[in-house]
Write a protein that holds these residues in place. Sequence first.
Motif, PDB file in Angstrom:
ATOM      1  N   LYS A  22     -13.869 -13.625  -4.549  1.00 31.09           N
ATOM      2  CA  LYS A  22     -13.538 -13.763  -5.960  1.00 31.09           C
ATOM      3  C   LYS A  22     -12.170 -13.182  -6.273  1.00 31.09           C
ATOM      4  CE  LYS A  22     -18.280 -13.800  -7.581  1.00 31.09           C
ATOM      5  NZ  LYS A  22     -19.316 -13.102  -8.349  1.00 31.09           N
ATOM      6  N   MET A  23     -11.717 -12.227  -5.470  1.00 29.16           N
ATOM      7  CA  MET A  23     -10.428 -11.586  -5.725  1.00 29.16           C
ATOM      8  C   MET A  23      -9.266 -12.403  -5.178  1.00 29.16           C
ATOM      9  SD  MET A  23     -11.390  -7.532  -5.195  1.00 29.16           S
ATOM     10  CE  MET A  23     -10.871  -7.558  -3.517  1.00 29.16           C
ATOM     11  N   CYS A  24      -9.529 -13.292  -4.223  1.00 30.47           N
ATOM     12  CA  CYS A  24      -8.472 -14.056  -3.583  1.00 30.47           C
ATOM     13  C   CYS A  24      -8.536 -15.514  -4.040  1.00 30.47           C
ATOM     14  CB  CYS A  24      -8.618 -14.011  -2.061  1.00 30.47           C
ATOM     15  SG  CYS A  24      -8.641 -12.356  -1.383  1.00 30.47           S
ATOM     16  N   PRO A  25      -7.381 -16.125  -4.292  1.00 35.50           N
ATOM     17  CA  PRO A  25      -7.410 -17.558  -4.610  1.00 35.50           C
ATOM     18  C   PRO A  25      -7.758 -18.349  -3.346  1.00 35.50           C
ATOM     19  CG  PRO A  25      -5.143 -16.755  -4.516  1.00 35.50           C
ATOM     20  CD  PRO A  25      -6.042 -15.563  -4.359  1.00 35.50           C
ATOM     21  N   THR A  26      -8.635 -19.326  -3.496  1.00 31.72           N
ATOM     22  CA  THR A  26      -9.070 -20.118  -2.343  1.00 31.72           C
ATOM     23  C   THR A  26      -8.866 -21.602  -2.623  1.00 31.72           C
ATOM     24  OG1 THR A  26     -11.324 -20.196  -3.170  1.00 31.72           O
ATOM     25  CG2 THR A  26     -10.798 -18.416  -1.647  1.00 31.72           C
ATOM     26  N   SER A  27      -8.837 -22.367  -1.552  1.00 29.44           N
ATOM     27  CA  SER A  27      -8.693 -23.817  -1.670  1.00 29.44           C
ATOM     28  C   SER A  27     -10.069 -24.468  -1.614  1.00 29.44           C
ATOM     29  CB  SER A  27      -7.823 -24.338  -0.531  1.00 29.44           C
ATOM     30  OG  SER A  27      -8.502 -24.184   0.701  1.00 29.44           O
ATOM     31  N   PRO A  28     -10.189 -25.710  -2.055  1.00 32.87           N
ATOM     32  CA  PRO A  28     -11.482 -26.399  -1.969  1.00 32.87           C
ATOM     33  C   PRO A  28     -11.973 -26.542  -0.523  1.00 32.87           C
ATOM     34  CG  PRO A  28     -10.019 -27.567  -3.456  1.00 32.87           C
ATOM     35  CD  PRO A  28      -9.213 -26.478  -2.817  1.00 32.87           C
ATOM     36  N   LYS A  29     -11.055 -26.705   0.408  1.00 32.90           N
ATOM     37  CA  LYS A  29     -11.433 -26.817   1.823  1.00 32.90           C
ATOM     38  C   LYS A  29     -12.069 -25.516   2.312  1.00 32.90           C
ATOM     39  CE  LYS A  29      -9.394 -28.779   5.930  1.00 32.90           C
ATOM     40  NZ  LYS A  29      -8.152 -29.167   6.597  1.00 32.90           N
ATOM     41  N   PHE A  30     -11.488 -24.401   1.926  1.00 33.71           N
ATOM     42  CA  PHE A  30     -12.031 -23.099   2.295  1.00 33.71           C
ATOM     43  C   PHE A  30     -13.379 -22.870   1.628  1.00 33.71           C
ATOM     44  CE2 PHE A  30     -12.368 -18.445   1.833  1.00 33.71           C
ATOM     45  CZ  PHE A  30     -12.300 -18.095   3.173  1.00 33.71           C
ATOM     46  N   ASP A  31     -13.508 -23.302   0.383  1.00 34.39           N
ATOM     47  CA  ASP A  31     -14.775 -23.145  -0.339  1.00 34.39           C
ATOM     48  C   ASP A  31     -15.901 -23.917   0.329  1.00 34.39           C
ATOM     49  OD1 ASP A  31     -13.559 -21.488  -2.158  1.00 34.39           O
ATOM     50  OD2 ASP A  31     -13.217 -23.080  -3.638  1.00 34.39           O
ATOM     51  N   THR A  32     -15.616 -25.110   0.867  1.00 36.00           N
ATOM     52  CA  THR A  32     -16.662 -25.862   1.574  1.00 36.00           C
ATOM     53  C   THR A  32     -17.019 -25.180   2.887  1.00 36.00           C
ATOM     54  OG1 THR A  32     -15.010 -27.319   2.584  1.00 36.00           O
ATOM     55  CG2 THR A  32     -16.064 -28.089   0.557  1.00 36.00           C
ATOM     56  N   PHE A  33     -16.040 -24.543   3.534  1.00 32.77           N
ATOM     57  CA  PHE A  33     -16.329 -23.799   4.761  1.00 32.77           C
ATOM     58  C   PHE A  33     -17.231 -22.609   4.453  1.00 32.77           C
ATOM     59  CE2 PHE A  33     -15.153 -20.235   7.582  1.00 32.77           C
ATOM     60  CZ  PHE A  33     -15.652 -20.746   8.774  1.00 32.77           C
ATOM     61  N   VAL A  34     -16.956 -21.906   3.365  1.00 35.72           N
ATOM     62  CA  VAL A  34     -17.758 -20.742   2.983  1.00 35.72           C
ATOM     63  C   VAL A  34     -19.168 -21.174   2.590  1.00 35.72           C
ATOM     64  CG1 VAL A  34     -17.956 -18.897   1.261  1.00 35.72           C
ATOM     65  CG2 VAL A  34     -15.770 -19.345   2.351  1.00 35.72           C
ATOM     66  N   ALA A  35     -19.323 -22.389   2.078  1.00 32.76           N
ATOM     67  CA  ALA A  35     -20.650 -22.876   1.678  1.00 32.76           C
ATOM     68  C   ALA A  35     -21.606 -22.959   2.872  1.00 32.76           C
ATOM     69  CB  ALA A  35     -20.532 -24.241   1.009  1.00 32.76           C
ATOM     70  N   TYR A  36     -21.082 -23.116   4.093  1.00 33.37           N
ATOM     71  CA  TYR A  36     -21.942 -23.111   5.282  1.00 33.37           C
ATOM     72  C   TYR A  36     -22.670 -21.778   5.441  1.00 33.37           C
ATOM     73  CZ  TYR A  36     -19.781 -27.404   6.961  1.00 33.37           C
ATOM     74  OH  TYR A  36     -19.356 -28.692   7.085  1.00 33.37           O
ATOM     75  N   PHE A  37     -22.040 -20.709   4.999  1.00 30.51           N
ATOM     76  CA  PHE A  37     -22.619 -19.381   5.159  1.00 30.51           C
ATOM     77  C   PHE A  37     -23.715 -19.085   4.145  1.00 30.51           C
ATOM     78  CE2 PHE A  37     -18.458 -18.954   7.163  1.00 30.51           C
ATOM     79  CZ  PHE A  37     -18.827 -18.412   8.377  1.00 30.51           C
ATOM     80  N   GLU A  38     -23.920 -19.953   3.180  1.00 28.97           N
ATOM     81  CA  GLU A  38     -24.965 -19.749   2.187  1.00 28.97           C
ATOM     82  C   GLU A  38     -26.271 -20.396   2.620  1.00 28.97           C
ATOM     83  OE1 GLU A  38     -23.525 -20.835  -1.645  1.00 28.97           O
ATOM     84  OE2 GLU A  38     -22.017 -19.254  -1.631  1.00 28.97           O
ATOM     85  N   ASN A  39     -26.453 -20.509   3.898  1.00 25.60           N
ATOM     86  CA  ASN A  39     -27.651 -21.072   4.498  1.00 25.60           C
ATOM     87  C   ASN A  39     -28.311 -19.973   5.325  1.00 25.60           C
ATOM     88  OD1 ASN A  39     -29.524 -22.398   6.078  1.00 25.60           O
ATOM     89  ND2 ASN A  39     -28.174 -24.110   6.561  1.00 25.60           N
ATOM     90  N   SER A  40     -29.563 -19.700   5.046  1.00 24.55           N
ATOM     91  CA  SER A  40     -30.242 -18.605   5.752  1.00 24.55           C
ATOM     92  C   SER A  40     -30.404 -18.891   7.239  1.00 24.55           C
ATOM     93  CB  SER A  40     -31.602 -18.337   5.114  1.00 24.55           C
ATOM     94  OG  SER A  40     -31.429 -17.801   3.825  1.00 24.55           O
ATOM     95  N   TYR A  41     -30.591 -20.157   7.621  1.00 19.22           N
ATOM     96  CA  TYR A  41     -30.699 -20.481   9.046  1.00 19.22           C
ATOM     97  C   TYR A  41     -29.402 -20.139   9.774  1.00 19.22           C
ATOM     98  CZ  TYR A  41     -35.065 -23.078   8.479  1.00 19.22           C
ATOM     99  OH  TYR A  41     -36.367 -23.417   8.227  1.00 19.22           O
ATOM    100  N   PHE A  42     -28.269 -20.499   9.179  1.00 20.80           N
ATOM    101  CA  PHE A  42     -26.982 -20.228   9.803  1.00 20.80           C
ATOM    102  C   PHE A  42     -26.743 -18.727   9.924  1.00 20.80           C
ATOM    103  CE2 PHE A  42     -22.415 -19.519   9.695  1.00 20.80           C
ATOM    104  CZ  PHE A  42     -22.025 -20.296  10.772  1.00 20.80           C
TER     105      PHE A  42
END
Length: 145
Positions: free
Chosen positions: A62-82
């Motif tokens: 939240k403190m760093c500006p991010t790109s949409p590409k980075f945001d989709t990469f981070v979305a992988y980590f919101e999976n409990s299996y992963f």
Amino acid sequence: MGCFGEIRSMNFSLYGQWLGLASIALLIALGIVDLTKHVVFSIVGWVIAFIIIMVEIPLCFKMCPTSPKFDTFVAYFENSYFRAAMYLVFAIVMFLSNLLHGATPLIACAVCLLLAAISYGVAAVMGQAFASSSLIGGTGVDNVV
């Protein structure tokens, strides 16, 4: 919702996150303690701690500006299996340090990482929605229900 409310929620992804945060502290502190004997695994522990910081603390993003590409990469980590798989790999690496060099303080890190992997695995198997602790900038369990 406060800390006690999150404990009562029985959401294992929160427990996994808290164990992950405990792992960060252990990896950094015990990496310093064990640095003179096992340099390689101490540095590997610090790298693992940095990765976990980026994954577990949403306030960092939240403190760093991010790109949409980075945001989709981070979305992988919101999976409990992963996350369960990631923590299991980290635990195996830290257990390897103990197999190769005998009992070291890094075994506490390995056990904590394994418990985090188990917590995320239980959350995934039970079908619990991923929740991030509101105490560190996440949504908490209020938005999950």
